[in-house]
Design an enzyme around this catalytic site. Sequence first.
Site, mmCIF file in Angstrom:
data_model
loop_
_atom_site.group_PDB
_atom_site.id
_atom_site.type_symbol
_atom_site.label_atom_id
_atom_site.label_comp_id
_atom_site.label_asym_id
_atom_site.label_seq_id
_atom_site.Cartn_x
_atom_site.Cartn_y
_atom_site.Cartn_z
ATOM 1 N N ASP A 254 0.857 -1.169 0.000
ATOM 2 C CA ASP A 254 0.000 0.000 0.000
ATOM 3 C C ASP A 254 0.908 1.238 0.000
ATOM 4 O OD1 ASP A 254 -3.244 0.455 1.581
ATOM 5 O OD2 ASP A 254 -2.167 1.665 0.105
HETATM 6 C C1 GLC Z 1 -4.464 4.160 -0.314
HETATM 7 C C2 GLC Z 1 -5.336 2.997 0.100
HETATM 8 C C3 GLC Z 1 -5.411 1.901 -0.914
HETATM 9 C C4 GLC Z 1 -5.258 2.484 -2.298
HETATM 10 C C5 GLC Z 1 -3.852 3.017 -2.418
HETATM 11 C C6 GLC Z 1 -3.578 3.634 -3.791
HETATM 12 O O1 GLC Z 1 -3.765 4.635 0.781
HETATM 13 O O2 GLC Z 1 -5.074 2.401 1.357
HETATM 14 O O3 GLC Z 1 -6.671 1.240 -0.722
HETATM 15 O O4 GLC Z 1 -5.489 1.481 -3.269
HETATM 16 O O5 GLC Z 1 -3.566 3.969 -1.402
HETATM 17 O O6 GLC Z 1 -4.393 4.743 -3.988
#
Ligand code: GLC
Length: 712
Positions: A254
Amino acid sequence: MSRIDQLIGAMTLSEKLGQLTMTAAPYAVTGPFVAGDLSEGIKSGTIGNLLNLYGPEIVARTQRLAVEESRLGIPLLIGLDVIHGHRTLFPVPLAEAAMFDAALWTETAHAAAREAAADGVTMTFAPMCDVCRDPRWGRIVEGPGEDPFVGAAIAAAKVAGFQGKNLDGIAACAKHFAAYGAVMAGREYASTDISARTLHEVHLASFAAAVAAGVAAIMPAFTELDGVPMTANRELLQGYLRGQLGFEGVIISDYNAIAELMRHGVAADLAEAAALALNAGVDIDMMAEAYGDGLPVALERRLVTMDQIDAAVRRVLRLKERLGLFDDPYRSAGAESAADLAKRRVLARDAGAKSMVLLKNEKDVLPLTKPRRIALIGPLADAAQEMRGPWAAAAPLTGCATVLEGLRAALPDAEIEYALGVAIDGGAAEEAGGIAIAAALCDGADVIILCVGEAANMSGEAASRAHPHLPGQQQRLCDAIFEKAGGRPVITILFSGRPLIVPALVEKSAALLAAWFPGSEAGNAIVDLITGKVSPSGCTPVSWPRATGQIPVFFGERNGGRPINPADHYTSKYLDSENSPLFVFGDGLGYGRFAFSNLKLSATTLARSGTLAASVDVANEGGHTAEETVFLFCHDRLASVTRPLLELKGFAKITLAAGARGTVTLALKGTDLCFPGADLAPLFEPGEVEIFLGPAADRTRLVGATIRLVAD
Ligand code: GLC
């Protein structure tokens, strides 16, 4: 030698680490910081993947930097959070879960993938598979609700919808592995501390289903589980996902999660953080620069090997190859025609209506009958932006149909008076005037409609609420309207990304429709329901607590040794609340009235390798054609470990005209009744099991029978 072998053989370490890096472009902001200019990194090969970029021209221009100006010409993966639609928004995932319709789950994902692909997107960070029983958590809106069986069904349906056959759609990324929905006290990014049993019984099923459906990627959660951050959780990423489930796809961290291993307190520096993540099986570093900056040092310190880096690069290149990016890097599903867009708006309207849950309809006040003068009141009545919900991707701020617009379109002859009343989250001082104006609107109205609830930004990531009630002064507005209405019925449309704690609102509303965040066709879908053009059919996928103090409350609880008994003081209860939720899983009214009878089983014994059919007769004793969802639950009363009072094992829908009867049949396989034994391995345990069919997780409304599980 394969193309991938040739590429890996020719790559420098910096180029390899570039393929393991995903950097954010500024077309959406989904994390605490964004990157600067990306061109040099793409041309030098130190950035091999992007997120938050969309639009055919900009994607083609950016892709050209990689394909035509970098040394090896490897195309970029372009990721975006296409969570519930791209430019056309469908209901938020928690709302879609209420549809209990796998074909429709797949259809909306396929439609979203088409729109996103036309904008140059090749991966979505969806489906979000986090089962959650805590409405304080803002991200409950993104998931399947409280039940693992529903989570698994949605995961499989969404992977199929996004990816299509042989990945001719866009790559799906199941997230956030695992148990993110169990954060402490529902507080965002807090730790999760659950039993191994709960992990296996509740939080892994949806990911196992996503892997079985061929999901291309998986994203670990930000959170730690029992002391181990998921981004560094070798046992679950390598051991369970890759080892036990045989997942061969790409694991993407993430946003900045690898660097955050230092804040978790398990890595002294970026090199150690990068090594922990790579050793755990994370292939792509999203936005932490940990692999690019940390892995060269980790290599020197012998914390990782080049073979591990090559294996990760291979998985990334393989995904790009499967997506056809090497052969057609500028691939796009082709410009979307006006007809395509119109079709998607029709789909959004259909899904919108099917996702809403009619929680109350006293004296059948709905559907409306030819209203003459409507008083439409509340901060969500004409709030196009809020109808989008969180994670609205490329959808414009305007363009969602509001309730006011829907009413005007559907009831051109009615006199519709609208008043905001109060802001969504206003303070007491400045709201008194608005309340008085709104209350005055009720004079002479034959229908009073309240539109209240949350703003879209009160839901989703980083949006936990300790008091998941009506925000601001909305309850004061509602109380004033209820008082002014006198005996006239008030119809409440409730917008939210979670079950709200609204016992007073439920009590005083004549009808209450949970609309969630319905997306592009919000107002039209709502008016289709309240005018009776469509009968409500949504069923809540999550229990609605009576009080925050009840959280977590869900249907799959254990009995305990002293289950509630009003006649006995020493039993499981509250002094100040009932144990039961305000609404149970599966609750949802329609304009029919369904009766269940004559449960039949094709056999009274079931072996692990066997299957039996359970059928029930359903009669629509109401005055309208309507659709009913029939659930199949089981309860293993006596086992080697305690079992939930009800476990969901199937569901199906039936549409019946007024007065018609039908039969719903559901299959139950022996393997469906396996559960994690004392050692957490799947166990099929001979003995009696109760089978129930009916409309909700409430034994008083289910018809049941007992079968015996027998050894093969
Ligand atoms: C965010 C979220 C995740 C998302 C990622 C990219 O922090 O936790 O669900 O897909 O970043 O945007």
